[in-house]
Design an enzyme around this catalytic site. Structure first.
Site, mmCIF file in Angstrom:
data_model
loop_
_atom_site.group_PDB
_atom_site.id
_atom_site.type_symbol
_atom_site.label_atom_id
_atom_site.label_comp_id
_atom_site.label_asym_id
_atom_site.label_seq_id
_atom_site.Cartn_x
_atom_site.Cartn_y
_atom_site.Cartn_z
ATOM 1 N N PRO A 62 17.988 -80.380 52.786
ATOM 2 C CA PRO A 62 16.739 -79.988 52.122
ATOM 3 C C PRO A 62 16.931 -78.749 51.252
ATOM 4 O O PRO A 62 17.701 -77.842 51.594
ATOM 5 C CB PRO A 62 15.793 -79.699 53.289
ATOM 6 C CG PRO A 62 16.365 -80.411 54.452
ATOM 7 C CD PRO A 62 17.848 -80.411 54.245
ATOM 8 N N GLU A 63 16.236 -78.717 50.133
ATOM 9 C CA GLU A 63 16.266 -77.520 49.293
ATOM 10 C C GLU A 63 15.247 -76.514 49.823
ATOM 11 O O GLU A 63 14.420 -76.806 50.689
ATOM 12 C CB GLU A 63 16.001 -77.906 47.839
ATOM 13 C CG GLU A 63 16.972 -78.974 47.348
ATOM 14 C CD GLU A 63 17.466 -78.796 45.927
ATOM 15 O OE1 GLU A 63 17.252 -77.724 45.334
ATOM 16 O OE2 GLU A 63 18.087 -79.744 45.406
ATOM 17 N N LYS A 105 17.527 -71.545 52.928
ATOM 18 C CA LYS A 105 17.499 -72.756 53.741
ATOM 19 C C LYS A 105 17.472 -72.448 55.232
ATOM 20 O O LYS A 105 17.776 -73.314 56.057
ATOM 21 C CB LYS A 105 18.702 -73.632 53.381
ATOM 22 C CG LYS A 105 18.696 -74.058 51.905
ATOM 23 C CD LYS A 105 19.875 -74.936 51.551
ATOM 24 C CE LYS A 105 19.827 -75.312 50.069
ATOM 25 N NZ LYS A 105 20.905 -76.237 49.681
ATOM 26 N N ARG A 147 30.330 -81.562 44.932
ATOM 27 C CA ARG A 147 28.962 -81.964 44.623
ATOM 28 C C ARG A 147 28.873 -82.480 43.197
ATOM 29 O O ARG A 147 29.570 -81.990 42.300
ATOM 30 C CB ARG A 147 27.994 -80.768 44.795
ATOM 31 C CG ARG A 147 27.994 -80.150 46.182
ATOM 32 C CD ARG A 147 27.506 -81.095 47.255
ATOM 33 N NE ARG A 147 26.147 -81.550 47.021
ATOM 34 C CZ ARG A 147 25.055 -80.869 47.420
ATOM 35 N NH1 ARG A 147 25.188 -79.716 48.064
ATOM 36 N NH2 ARG A 147 23.857 -81.352 47.206
#
Length: 268
Positions: free
Chosen positions: A2-3, A52, A258
């Protein structure tokens, strides 16, 4: 993973729904059993997020440090009388008089004290959703002090806490910065503009619960059947498709494991 806006939304919900009364705290899975026994019967004072990371503060100076990682998730459910049975491997359960919050699969769920909370935050960069007056200037300083590509720096939680791959790609596109420009070679004004835009985008994510970065004047009307991302994102997951602003082909490259997306014309 999750961001950052997701953690802030969780903090708002937990603070709003679970403070003000003693809670039953359990660990149905058993892996947080010792911590649950310490906390059960205490009130939740507050919940806050930084990047986060989520921190639950209980009475008597006890905190729970939570990092969801790739698989962590919260499940909320209302109840009357007896709480519903947990579903799956629930690490942490909070039970109020009318609601249950179940945490499953976190990367970290640990009972800590305030000094440990401060130590975690000290290792992180500033959070665009943090109202600190010094946050923007600190972000600019950290980027300018590094020789790495700014596309890598925006994903480095020690430089800026909260943005993930979507906010990285979309924020850099919206302010026109190439992800391959070195941090130290990017002007203070452009870095500050990136901070301001991430602050707006991430606050919108907190408010709405979804990430949408395309301005209405740039969004295709009607939506493109074969390019559904074009209604929400400028470049994220739009490899090989035309840029919504200039028409150039959106490119993709694997960077530090990424996927990185950018427009080679709009971003310099």
């Amino acid at each position: 993973m999750p961001e950052g806006h997701v953690l802030h939304r969780l903090a708002h919900r937990l603070s709003g729904d679970f403070t003000g009364e003693p809670l039953i705290v359990e660990s149905p899975q058993g892996r947080f059993d010792a911590g649950a026994k310490v906390l059960s019967g205490r009130q939740l004072v507050s919940a806050r997020a930084h990047g986060k990371h989520l921190f639950l503060e209980f009475e008597e100076g006890a905190f729970v440090h939570i990092h969801l990682g790739l698989y962590g998730k919260w499940r909320f459910s209302a109840h009357e009388g007896e709480a519903p049975a947990p579903i799956g491997q629930v690490r942490l359960r909070l039970v109020s008089s009318g609601e249950v919050a179940d945490l499953s699969g976190p990367n970290r769920c640990a009972l800590v004290d305030e000094a440990e909370v401060d130590a975690v935050i000290a290792r992180l960069g500033p959070d665009p959703l943090d109202p600190s007056a010094e946050a923007k200037a600190e972000f600019v300083r950290r980027v300018r002090a590094r020789k790495r590509d700014i596309g890598e720096l925006v994903m480095d939680q020690s430089v800026i806490a909260g943005p993930g791959n979507i906010y990285r790609a979309e924020g850099l596109f919206r302010v026109g910065i190439s992800p391959f420009r070195k941090g130290q070679n990017t002007s203070e004004a452009r870095i500050g503009k990136l901070w301001d835009d991430l602050e707006v985008l991430m606050q919108d994510g907190v408010n709405t619960g979804i990430i949408t970065t395309v301005e209405d004047e740039d969004a295709p009307h009607p939506p493109l059947e074969l390019d559904p991302e074009a209604s929400r994102f400028y470049v994220y997951h739009r490899t090989g498709r035309p840029c919504l602003r200039c028409g150039a082909t959106v490119l993709e490259k694997l960077v530090a494991g990424r996927r990185l997306f950018w427009c080679p014309v709009c971003q310099r």
